[in-house]
Design a protein around this motif. Structure first.
Motif, mmCIF file in Angstrom:
data_model
loop_
_atom_site.group_PDB
_atom_site.id
_atom_site.type_symbol
_atom_site.label_atom_id
_atom_site.label_comp_id
_atom_site.label_asym_id
_atom_site.label_seq_id
_atom_site.Cartn_x
_atom_site.Cartn_y
_atom_site.Cartn_z
ATOM 1 N N GLU A 162 -8.728 3.036 -3.135
ATOM 2 C CA GLU A 162 -9.212 4.036 -2.164
ATOM 3 C C GLU A 162 -8.685 5.421 -2.511
ATOM 4 O O GLU A 162 -9.402 6.419 -2.389
ATOM 5 C CB GLU A 162 -8.788 3.637 -0.747
ATOM 6 C CG GLU A 162 -9.547 2.417 -0.210
ATOM 7 C CD GLU A 162 -8.968 1.922 1.111
ATOM 8 O OE1 GLU A 162 -9.617 1.065 1.738
ATOM 9 O OE2 GLU A 162 -7.870 2.377 1.495
ATOM 10 N N GLN A 163 -7.416 5.492 -2.932
ATOM 11 C CA GLN A 163 -6.839 6.786 -3.287
ATOM 12 C C GLN A 163 -7.468 7.330 -4.570
ATOM 13 O O GLN A 163 -7.645 8.546 -4.709
ATOM 14 C CB GLN A 163 -5.320 6.632 -3.484
ATOM 15 C CG GLN A 163 -4.564 6.256 -2.223
ATOM 16 C CD GLN A 163 -4.750 7.257 -1.117
ATOM 17 O OE1 GLN A 163 -4.517 8.451 -1.284
ATOM 18 N NE2 GLN A 163 -5.186 6.776 0.047
ATOM 19 N N HIS A 173 -5.637 -0.209 -1.382
ATOM 20 C CA HIS A 173 -5.159 1.137 -1.068
ATOM 21 C C HIS A 173 -5.176 2.016 -2.310
ATOM 22 O O HIS A 173 -5.595 3.182 -2.257
ATOM 23 C CB HIS A 173 -3.741 1.057 -0.495
ATOM 24 C CG HIS A 173 -3.169 2.385 -0.113
ATOM 25 N ND1 HIS A 173 -2.488 3.179 -1.028
ATOM 26 C CD2 HIS A 173 -3.185 3.079 1.047
ATOM 27 C CE1 HIS A 173 -2.104 4.284 -0.431
ATOM 28 N NE2 HIS A 173 -2.510 4.257 0.826
ATOM 29 N N PRO A 185 0.822 -1.211 0.000
ATOM 30 C CA PRO A 185 0.000 0.000 0.000
ATOM 31 C C PRO A 185 0.854 1.258 0.000
ATOM 32 O O PRO A 185 1.737 1.421 0.841
ATOM 33 C CB PRO A 185 -0.807 -0.132 1.295
ATOM 34 C CG PRO A 185 -0.875 -1.601 1.549
ATOM 35 C CD PRO A 185 0.448 -2.143 1.089
ATOM 36 N N LYS A 189 -4.045 -6.149 -0.886
ATOM 37 C CA LYS A 189 -3.887 -4.995 0.000
ATOM 38 C C LYS A 189 -3.374 -3.778 -0.766
ATOM 39 O O LYS A 189 -3.816 -2.650 -0.530
ATOM 40 C CB LYS A 189 -2.929 -5.335 1.150
ATOM 41 C CG LYS A 189 -3.470 -6.329 2.158
ATOM 42 C CD LYS A 189 -2.499 -6.583 3.284
ATOM 43 C CE LYS A 189 -2.325 -5.363 4.166
ATOM 44 N NZ LYS A 189 -1.503 -5.649 5.360
#
Length: 320
Positions: free
Chosen positions: A316-317, A313, A175, A309
């Motif tokens: 999400e960004q 991340h 991440p 994972k």
């Protein structure tokens, strides 16, 4: 146990600080040059200069039993310095050895140095991995500086009795990863067709969680003293396979065109992108059997779990 961590604003150093703080077994100390927000609660922070030979570390090192040194002048693709090797040596060799000498003078018991697989070299034939005890063969200024730092640390260990542990990671992902790995995810997320569907190389990577777990293991394991360890995930992938599995993690099946790797290498040479082509088409494998056997260590996170994972991340960004 009081432990001093360098490089805690970096990719590996920050993840290590978060893990050590979460475990609650250690009393972490970090040094900063400027104000940093978001440090975990309970971390002791001290202001010092950068990783320069003249920096004084005595106050930071007071009472510390272990130093984990991940700060460095990092490898860059397009270095504009007129003398890159001198710049790397100033920070990665002279700065590191100055810190280590002061650590030994402060009765630090163990110094863990995060080096690089570039000390071994830039690539291997398929299924002929680097070994921890193989002769060093760095090919660039960054790798040379890391090798010279290793040599200096081993000599210092012999002179002072301070234990030195050297860890050479392969390419680290997880991440927040940057550079080429991040670009790869961007391409896959956008559904861009990529000419990497017929690459049969083998590359060892290491998930951030696996590297951090090994570093924490080396903090106290008695067998780690004065040893050099290679670290990877224990599963080597071709570029084609990595892209396919990363696409699955992103929920965006990879659109890969079966262009022969030799043709890619010729095209990259014409465009002046030989280094990138080498990373995409060449092999670089490490044998982690010494790490496994001497430390009774197994990578705790699988490649697919680490890719999930990393992808989570990234997505999400993208949605922020």
């Amino acid at each position: 146990m009081r432990i001093f961590l360098t490089g805690t604003t970096g990719f590996v150093g920050n993840a290590l600080l978060q893990q050590i703080t979460a475990e609650g077994h250690y009393d972490p100390v970090v040094a900063i040059r400027r104000q940093v927000v978001g440090l975990p609660y309970g971390v002791q922070v001290m202001r010092v200069g950068g990783l320069q030979p003249e920096t004084q570390w005595s106050k930071v090192l007071e009472g510390c039993e272990v130093v984990v040194h991940s700060a460095a002048r990092v490898h860059v693709m397009h270095d504009t310095s007129s003398d890159p090797l001198a710049e790397f040596r100033m920070i990665n060799v002279e700065g590191t050895l100055s810190l280590a000498r002061q650590a030994a003078a402060a009765s630090v018991r163990r110094f863990i140095f995060i080096s690089s697989i570039k000390v071994n070299g830039e690539g291997t034939p398929v299924n002929m991995p680097y070994l921890a005890g193989a002769q060093a063969a760095p090919a660039d200024s960054y790798g040379i500086s890391k090798m010279e730092a290793e040599h200096g640390l081993r000599a210092l260990a012999g002179e002072t009795g301070m234990e030195v542990v050297i860890i050479r990671p392969t390419l680290v992902y997880g991440p927040g990863v940057k550079a080429n790995f991040l670009n790869m995810m961007r391409w896959l997320h956008k559904g861009v067709p990529l000419p990497f569907g017929a690459i049969h190389n083998r590359r060892s990577l290491v998930a951030l969680d696996n590297l951090v777990d090994l570093i924490v293991t080396c903090v106290e394991h008695p067998a780690a003293a004065n040893q050099t360890f290679l670290v990877g995930d224990g599963e080597d992938l071709s570029t084609t396979e990595l892209l396919r599995r990363m696409g699955v993690a992103l929920g965006k099946p990879a659109r890969l065109l079966p262009v022969p790797s030799r043709l890619l290498e010729v095209g990259a040479k014409l465009l002046g992108k030989q280094a990138l082509a080498h990373r995409l088409c060449g092999s670089l494998q490490v044998d982690i059997s010494k790490t496994r056997e001497l430390l009774n260590w197994t990578p705790p996170v699988s490649v697919d779990e680490a890719l999930r994972k990393t992808a989570k991340h990234f997505l999400e960004q993208q949605n922020k």
